[in-house]
Design a protein around this motif. Sequence first.
Motif, short mmCIF file in Angstrom:
data_model
loop_
_atom_site.label_atom_id
_atom_site.label_comp_id
_atom_site.label_asym_id
_atom_site.label_seq_id
_atom_site.Cartn_x
_atom_site.Cartn_y
_atom_site.Cartn_z
N LYS A 73 0.84 -1.21 0.00
CA LYS A 73 0.00 0.00 0.00
C LYS A 73 0.86 1.25 0.00
O LYS A 73 0.53 2.26 -0.63
CB LYS A 73 -0.88 0.04 1.25
N ALA A 74 1.97 1.20 0.70
CA ALA A 74 2.87 2.34 0.80
C ALA A 74 3.49 2.70 -0.54
O ALA A 74 4.01 3.80 -0.71
CB ALA A 74 3.97 2.06 1.82
N LYS A 75 3.43 1.79 -1.50
CA LYS A 75 4.02 2.03 -2.81
C LYS A 75 2.97 2.39 -3.87
O LYS A 75 3.27 2.45 -5.05
CB LYS A 75 4.80 0.81 -3.27
N VAL A 76 1.74 2.62 -3.44
CA VAL A 76 0.65 3.00 -4.34
C VAL A 76 0.21 4.41 -3.97
O VAL A 76 -0.11 4.69 -2.81
CB VAL A 76 -0.54 2.04 -4.24
N VAL A 77 0.24 5.31 -4.93
CA VAL A 77 -0.20 6.68 -4.71
C VAL A 77 -1.23 7.05 -5.77
O VAL A 77 -1.30 6.42 -6.83
CB VAL A 77 0.97 7.68 -4.75
N SER A 78 -2.02 8.05 -5.46
CA SER A 78 -2.99 8.53 -6.44
C SER A 78 -2.77 10.01 -6.67
O SER A 78 -2.33 10.74 -5.78
CB SER A 78 -4.41 8.26 -5.98
N LEU A 79 -3.08 10.43 -7.87
CA LEU A 79 -2.89 11.80 -8.30
C LEU A 79 -4.04 12.15 -9.24
O LEU A 79 -4.32 11.39 -10.17
CB LEU A 79 -1.54 11.94 -9.02
N SER A 80 -4.69 13.27 -8.98
CA SER A 80 -5.78 13.66 -9.87
C SER A 80 -5.20 14.37 -11.10
O SER A 80 -4.13 14.98 -11.04
CB SER A 80 -6.77 14.56 -9.16
N MET A 81 -5.95 14.28 -12.18
CA MET A 81 -5.56 14.99 -13.40
C MET A 81 -5.46 16.49 -13.11
O MET A 81 -4.57 17.16 -13.62
CB MET A 81 -6.61 14.78 -14.50
N GLN A 82 -6.35 16.98 -12.26
CA GLN A 82 -6.36 18.40 -11.93
C GLN A 82 -5.09 18.80 -11.17
O GLN A 82 -4.52 19.86 -11.42
CB GLN A 82 -7.61 18.73 -11.12
N GLU A 83 -4.63 17.95 -10.25
CA GLU A 83 -3.38 18.23 -9.53
C GLU A 83 -2.20 18.18 -10.48
O GLU A 83 -1.29 19.02 -10.40
CB GLU A 83 -3.17 17.20 -8.42
N LEU A 84 -2.21 17.22 -11.39
CA LEU A 84 -1.13 17.11 -12.37
C LEU A 84 -1.07 18.35 -13.26
O LEU A 84 0.00 18.92 -13.46
CB LEU A 84 -1.32 15.85 -13.22
N VAL A 85 -2.22 18.78 -13.75
CA VAL A 85 -2.27 19.96 -14.62
C VAL A 85 -1.79 21.19 -13.86
O VAL A 85 -1.03 22.00 -14.40
CB VAL A 85 -3.68 20.16 -15.19
N ALA A 86 -2.20 21.35 -12.61
CA ALA A 86 -1.77 22.50 -11.81
C ALA A 86 -0.25 22.55 -11.69
O ALA A 86 0.36 23.62 -11.78
CB ALA A 86 -2.42 22.46 -10.43
N GLN A 87 0.38 21.39 -11.50
CA GLN A 87 1.84 21.35 -11.41
C GLN A 87 2.50 21.64 -12.76
O GLN A 87 3.50 22.35 -12.83
CB GLN A 87 2.31 20.00 -10.87
N ILE A 88 1.95 21.08 -13.81
CA ILE A 88 2.50 21.31 -15.15
C ILE A 88 2.43 22.80 -15.51
O ILE A 88 3.36 23.35 -16.09
CB ILE A 88 1.78 20.45 -16.20
N GLU A 89 1.33 23.45 -15.12
CA GLU A 89 1.16 24.87 -15.44
C GLU A 89 2.19 25.77 -14.75
O GLU A 89 2.43 26.87 -15.21
CB GLU A 89 -0.25 25.33 -15.07
N THR A 90 2.81 25.29 -13.69
CA THR A 90 3.83 26.10 -13.00
C THR A 90 5.18 26.06 -13.72
O THR A 90 6.09 26.80 -13.35
CB THR A 90 4.03 25.64 -11.54
N PRO A 92 7.19 26.77 -17.05
CA PRO A 92 7.11 27.46 -18.34
C PRO A 92 7.43 26.58 -19.55
O PRO A 92 6.91 26.81 -20.63
CB PRO A 92 8.15 28.58 -18.20
N ALA A 93 8.24 25.56 -19.36
CA ALA A 93 8.62 24.70 -20.48
C ALA A 93 7.42 23.98 -21.09
O ALA A 93 7.49 23.51 -22.22
CB ALA A 93 9.65 23.68 -20.03
N HIS A 94 6.32 23.90 -20.36
CA HIS A 94 5.15 23.15 -20.84
C HIS A 94 4.01 24.05 -21.32
O HIS A 94 2.95 23.54 -21.69
CB HIS A 94 4.66 22.21 -19.75
N HIS A 95 4.23 25.34 -21.31
CA HIS A 95 3.16 26.25 -21.70
C HIS A 95 2.77 26.13 -23.17
O HIS A 95 1.71 26.60 -23.56
CB HIS A 95 3.54 27.70 -21.37
N ASP A 96 3.59 25.48 -23.97
CA ASP A 96 3.27 25.34 -25.40
C ASP A 96 2.24 24.24 -25.67
O ASP A 96 1.64 24.20 -26.73
CB ASP A 96 4.54 25.08 -26.21
N TRP A 97 1.98 23.35 -24.70
CA TRP A 97 1.04 22.27 -24.96
C TRP A 97 -0.04 22.06 -23.89
O TRP A 97 -1.04 21.40 -24.14
CB TRP A 97 1.76 20.94 -25.17
N ILE A 98 0.13 22.64 -22.71
CA ILE A 98 -0.80 22.35 -21.63
C ILE A 98 -2.21 22.85 -21.92
O ILE A 98 -3.19 22.22 -21.52
CB ILE A 98 -0.27 22.88 -20.26
N PHE A 99 -2.34 23.94 -22.68
CA PHE A 99 -3.67 24.44 -23.03
C PHE A 99 -4.45 23.39 -23.83
O PHE A 99 -5.62 23.14 -23.57
CB PHE A 99 -3.57 25.75 -23.81
#
Length: 108
Positions: A73-90, A92-99
């Motif tokens: 169990k300690a090796k299983v984590v969950s991440l929402s798409m919304q959390e992932l997108v929020a991190q990607i948006e921070t 700048p290298a990904h601003h060309d595709w995140i939209f």
Amino acid sequence: MRKHGITDGLENERLCIFTLHYQFFREVIFSVEKNGTFVVLFDKRSPVFRCRAGEKEGGLLPFLLSYLPDSIKAKVVSLSMQELVAQIETRPAHHDWIFEFKRKYGMD
């Protein structure tokens, strides 16, 4: 699965958990065998994997985790798409595709 203790205690189950959820357990064990972490990526808008009713957490993920030993169990984590997108948006290298990504998944 026996090697990692996942089958311990399943002999008295009425239904075999692997019938519908074999792929989940297979991929978790693969990540454990490779000394990795298994990440469940889910959409917060859907209650399928994670949902909350007051203080109680429900959904498929807590149900499946209940069959895993604590060491796994300690090796299983969950991440929402919304959390992932929020991190990607921070980043700048990904601003060309995140939209486009956000639009594709209805997060714009």
